[in-house]
Scaffold this active site. Structure first.
Site, mmCIF file in Angstrom:
data_model
loop_
_atom_site.group_PDB
_atom_site.id
_atom_site.type_symbol
_atom_site.label_atom_id
_atom_site.label_comp_id
_atom_site.label_asym_id
_atom_site.label_seq_id
_atom_site.Cartn_x
_atom_site.Cartn_y
_atom_site.Cartn_z
ATOM 1 N N TRP A 101 18.461 6.283 6.729
ATOM 2 C CA TRP A 101 17.514 6.546 7.811
ATOM 3 C C TRP A 101 16.459 7.557 7.411
ATOM 4 O O TRP A 101 15.265 7.359 7.693
ATOM 5 C CB TRP A 101 18.234 6.960 9.097
ATOM 6 C CG TRP A 101 18.929 5.796 9.717
ATOM 7 C CD1 TRP A 101 20.272 5.627 9.866
ATOM 8 C CD2 TRP A 101 18.326 4.596 10.240
ATOM 9 N NE1 TRP A 101 20.542 4.407 10.451
ATOM 10 C CE2 TRP A 101 19.375 3.756 10.689
ATOM 11 C CE3 TRP A 101 17.010 4.144 10.368
ATOM 12 C CZ2 TRP A 101 19.141 2.496 11.258
ATOM 13 C CZ3 TRP A 101 16.779 2.887 10.938
ATOM 14 C CH2 TRP A 101 17.827 2.088 11.371
ATOM 15 N N ASP A 172 15.856 13.898 13.034
ATOM 16 C CA ASP A 172 16.333 12.649 13.620
ATOM 17 C C ASP A 172 17.816 12.850 13.952
ATOM 18 O O ASP A 172 18.647 12.924 13.057
ATOM 19 C CB ASP A 172 16.144 11.512 12.607
ATOM 20 C CG ASP A 172 16.643 10.161 13.126
ATOM 21 O OD1 ASP A 172 17.206 10.110 14.238
ATOM 22 O OD2 ASP A 172 16.470 9.157 12.398
ATOM 23 N N LYS A 196 22.672 5.068 20.744
ATOM 24 C CA LYS A 196 23.919 5.490 20.109
ATOM 25 C C LYS A 196 24.712 6.399 21.041
ATOM 26 O O LYS A 196 25.846 6.128 21.365
ATOM 27 C CB LYS A 196 23.648 6.225 18.785
ATOM 28 C CG LYS A 196 23.390 5.352 17.565
ATOM 29 C CD LYS A 196 22.097 4.596 17.600
ATOM 30 C CE LYS A 196 21.870 3.701 16.418
ATOM 31 N NZ LYS A 196 20.818 4.141 15.513
HETATM 32 C C1 LIG Z 1 19.670 3.758 14.769
HETATM 33 C C2 LIG Z 1 18.925 4.824 14.061
HETATM 34 C C3 LIG Z 1 17.539 4.778 13.894
HETATM 35 C C4 LIG Z 1 16.704 3.603 14.359
HETATM 36 O O1 LIG Z 1 16.679 3.581 15.719
HETATM 37 P P1 LIG Z 1 15.797 2.522 16.538
HETATM 38 O O2 LIG Z 1 15.881 3.067 17.916
HETATM 39 O O3 LIG Z 1 16.432 1.193 16.355
HETATM 40 O O4 LIG Z 1 14.432 2.557 15.983
HETATM 41 C C5 LIG Z 1 16.917 5.820 13.258
HETATM 42 N N1 LIG Z 1 17.616 6.876 12.818
HETATM 43 C C6 LIG Z 1 18.951 6.960 12.958
HETATM 44 C C7 LIG Z 1 19.663 8.152 12.448
HETATM 45 C C8 LIG Z 1 19.645 5.938 13.590
HETATM 46 O O5 LIG Z 1 20.976 6.017 13.743
#
Ligand SMILES: *Cc1c(COP(=O)(O)O)cnc(C)c1O
Length: 361
Positions: A101, A172, A196
């Site tokens: 990511w 993030d 999540k």
């Molecule tokens: C799932 C995830 C993403 C992508 O998320 P989207 O909402 O599908 O764009 C980005 N960073 C992390 C750490 C993730 O777990």
């Protein structure tokens, strides 16, 4: 009705209490005579929903007053672009790459402007965090970007390793936000896709220090400008109203679990028993991540004999343990044990894994 033990990486399990409450309120929210999906985002009912959600989130995370809370759309992936669009301001930014990511975030930012990789653990297959000597920071960077929990590789940055580098820290937190207390004041910007650990997909949470607002060039689209979104209370245009409502119910559920401290205790126990099962399997199962940065939310593991993978997946599924297949880029298995995955679900997984190892070892 039987609900599965849901180990999906995302969209992921939601607390059953929240789903039941949403079901009860589906047709007539609090005597309004309509569903939250059917009401104006500018009416007093929805205004009370979004305000309560923000207040509960601020209380849970201890978000200081000088931060704005935004409920946006486009997912964490949109933030990969929106962050450099807003914050670069003609300068350069640093990225620490610790998994898929953060690598994606870095790559996307390269489309927008000048960014550098300050450290990467790719040569170690993303199984560890970089040590201080490996991190080459630019003291003039517009910001430093990290992913505090790598959902695919299962690498989490412990809170005590978050150091002040003198530049705004952008994180993030998509896959572990709200799983434990976070020192929000150490960050310039925190972002997370909701699916999540917050609520349904379609909502993206951004927590931004007000000093970082208003830096965007006028050439970026209005909807991408954090300052405009903040001025309009996330309602420049129609926000993802139903997702915000569900997120609000999740925040109230979290408060009933004892807030983030209470949740962290449950999460630590879930992670402890699952990693113990893997580590004490005599090599039958293996998690490749360094012990000091193993994720408490996403636990990837491989079977020593990959010929057993299909059998493991079929039998676990038959036992009501769903979505254990690992991400295609790393293979093997992955159990995502987010807030809404109960200790009982993890205990059921551990019991299955022990029994499977005994029968096939
Ligand atoms: C799932 C995830 C993403 C992508 O998320 P989207 O909402 O599908 O764009 C980005 N960073 C992390 C750490 C993730 O777990």
């Amino acid at each position: 009705m039987t609900r599965i033990h849901n180990f999906s990486a995302g969209p992921a399990a939601l607390p059953e209490e929240v789903l039941k409450q949403a079901q009860e309120e589906l047709l007539d929210w609090h005597g309004s005579g309509c569903s939250v999906m059917e009401m104006s985002h500018r009416g007093k009912e929805f205004t009370s929903i979004i305000e309560q959600a923000e207040a509960d989130l601020r209380e849970l995370m201890g978000i200081p007053e000088q931060y704005k809370v935004l409920f946006l759309q486009g997912g964490a992936t949109q933030q990969f672009a929106q962050i450099p669009m807003n914050l670069l301001a003609g300068r350069s930014a640093d990225y620490i790459v610790t998994g898929s990511w953060s690598k994606k975030a870095f790559k996307e930012a390269q489309r927008i402007g000048n960014v550098r990789c300050a450290a990467t653990t790719e040569a170690s297959n993303f199984t560890r965090l970089p040590v201080a000597e490996e991190i080459k920071l630019d003291p003039f960077a517009a910001y430093l970007h990290v992913c505090t929990n790598e959902t695919i590789h299962g690498v989490e940055i412990p809170a005590e390793r978050i150091a002040d580098t003198g530049v705004p820290l952008v994180a993030d937190m998509s896959s572990h936000i709200l799983s434990r207390p976070v020192p929000v004041e150490k960050f310039g910007l925190i972002y997370a896709g909701a699916q999540k650990n917050i609520g349904p997909s379609g909502v993206t949470l951004v927590i931004i220090h007000r000093d970082l607002l208003g830096m965007a060039p006028l050439t970026i689209p209005t909807v991408m400008d954090y300052a405009v979104m903040a001025e309009n209370g996330s309602m420049l245009n129609t926000p993802p109203t139903y997702g915000i409502y569900i997120a609000g119910l999740v925040f109230q559920w979290l408060k009933r679990q004892g807030g983030l401290e209470g949740m962290a205790r449950i999460n630590a126990e879930k992670a402890r028993i699952l990693y113990a099962c893997i580590d004490q399997s005599g090599g039958f199962y293996r998690n490749p991540v360094d012990a000091d940065c193993r994720s408490a939310m996403n636990v990837p593991f491989v079977l020593a004999n990959p010929d057993l993978d299909a059998k493991f997946l079929a039998e676990s599924k038959a036992a009501g343990l769903a979505s254990l297949k690992g991400h295609k880029s790393v293979g093997g298995m992955r159990a995502s044990i987010y807030n809404a995955v109960s200790l009982e679900s993890v205990q059921a997984l551990v019991a299955f894994m022990n029994e499977f190892a005994k029968r096939n070892g």
